[in-house]
Design a protein around this motif. Structure first.
Motif, PDB file in Angstrom:
ATOM      1  N   ALA A 110       0.832  -1.210   0.000  1.00 28.02           N
ATOM      2  CA  ALA A 110       0.000   0.000   0.000  1.00 28.02           C
ATOM      3  C   ALA A 110       0.860   1.251   0.000  1.00 28.02           C
ATOM      4  O   ALA A 110       0.554   2.226  -0.699  1.00 28.02           O
ATOM      5  N   HIS A 111       1.966   1.221   0.761  1.00 33.78           N
ATOM      6  CA  HIS A 111       2.859   2.376   0.814  1.00 33.78           C
ATOM      7  C   HIS A 111       3.541   2.616  -0.541  1.00 33.78           C
ATOM      8  O   HIS A 111       3.606   3.756  -1.015  1.00 33.78           O
ATOM      9  N   GLN A 157       2.462   1.594  -3.454  1.00 34.44           N
ATOM     10  CA  GLN A 157       1.420   1.977  -4.399  1.00 34.44           C
ATOM     11  C   GLN A 157       1.074   3.462  -4.255  1.00 34.44           C
ATOM     12  O   GLN A 157       0.968   4.188  -5.250  1.00 34.44           O
ATOM     13  N   GLU A 158       0.923   3.914  -3.031  1.00 37.45           N
ATOM     14  CA  GLU A 158       0.598   5.324  -2.792  1.00 37.45           C
ATOM     15  C   GLU A 158       1.732   6.230  -3.257  1.00 37.45           C
ATOM     16  O   GLU A 158       1.492   7.267  -3.884  1.00 37.45           O
ATOM     17  N   HIS A 159       2.963   5.837  -2.961  1.00 35.30           N
ATOM     18  CA  HIS A 159       4.131   6.648  -3.327  1.00 35.30           C
ATOM     19  C   HIS A 159       4.258   6.758  -4.852  1.00 35.30           C
ATOM     20  O   HIS A 159       4.508   7.845  -5.385  1.00 35.30           O
ATOM     21  N   THR A 201       1.838   6.278  -7.084  1.00 33.08           N
ATOM     22  CA  THR A 201       0.687   7.024  -7.608  1.00 33.08           C
ATOM     23  C   THR A 201       0.907   8.526  -7.471  1.00 33.08           C
ATOM     24  O   THR A 201       0.661   9.289  -8.414  1.00 33.08           O
ATOM     25  N   GLU A 202       1.378   8.961  -6.303  1.00 23.29           N
ATOM     26  CA  GLU A 202       1.632  10.386  -6.093  1.00 23.29           C
ATOM     27  C   GLU A 202       2.702  10.912  -7.047  1.00 23.29           C
ATOM     28  O   GLU A 202       2.548  12.000  -7.613  1.00 23.29           O
ATOM     29  N   THR A 261      -3.427   4.391 -12.307  1.00 19.80           N
ATOM     30  CA  THR A 261      -3.765   3.278 -11.430  1.00 19.80           C
ATOM     31  C   THR A 261      -2.517   2.414 -11.307  1.00 19.80           C
ATOM     32  O   THR A 261      -1.919   2.047 -12.316  1.00 19.80           O
TER      33      THR A 261
END
Length: 183
Positions: A142-143, A145-147, A149-150, A162
């Motif tokens: 999740a970390h 993926q978030e990094h 994506t940002e 995505t």
């Protein structure tokens, strides 16, 4: 579906052999062979087989031609926010995704990206990574993926990415080196 494709391929190849073989025998065969083929085509069943095989070949050619003309080339750019004047290449997104993922505790094996949708405003990035730890993979995923994506959305200037993370198994091999002393 795969079995149907194999059956269609076999029928198409057999039809090609019948039509091409019959034509070759009529054109280039000996007198005896030509007479045998003419005698075979003299029967209604022989003519029907030849007509069916020819129709199968023509349908195959027609389907192939339609697929070639209907095929679209894959999009290689994303248009952020639907703006056709701004274009971001998938190679740039792949590079940004790789760099952003490597900042975390993972080793990036492969990054694949493709444009999603007909309008070309969204991108799907799939990262195959190897984690340096075996605990807390869901949180790490999740970390990462978030990094990623940002970072990609910062590059695009708008949302439209995505990210999927896939953890590959890591195998650790311990190699012991030793020296042999000769007496």
């Amino acid at each position: 579906m795969r079995a149907l494709k194999k059956i269609c391929t076999i029928v198409y190849l057999l039809s090609a052999v019948v039509v091409a073989g019959g034509f070759a025998c009529l054109q280039f065969g000996s007198e005896h062979v030509r007479n045998r083929i003419a005698e075979l085509l003299g029967h209604p069943a022989g003519r029907i087989v030849l007509i069916v095989c020819t129709v199968v070949l023509l349908l195959g050619v027609l389907i192939t031609a339609l697929l070639v003309f209907a095929e679209r080339s894959p999009l290689t750019s994303v248009h952020p926010g639907g703006n056709p004047n701004i274009e971001v290449r998938l190679a740039a997104l792949t590079s940004v995704a790789r760099a952003a993922a490597e900042e975390n505790d993972v080793l990036v094996d492969r990054v694949r990206s493709r444009v999603v949708g007909r309008d070309g405003t969204r991108a799907l990035i799939t990262l195959e990574v190897i984690a340096f730890t075996q605990t807390g993979l869901a949180d790490l995923g999740a970390h990462v993926q978030e990094h990623v994506t940002e970072a990609c959305e910062r590059m695009l200037g708008s949302p439209g990415v995505t990210v999927r993370i896939r953890f590959l198994p890591s195998k650790t091999t311990v190699i012991k080196e030793g020296s042999r002393e000769q007496a």
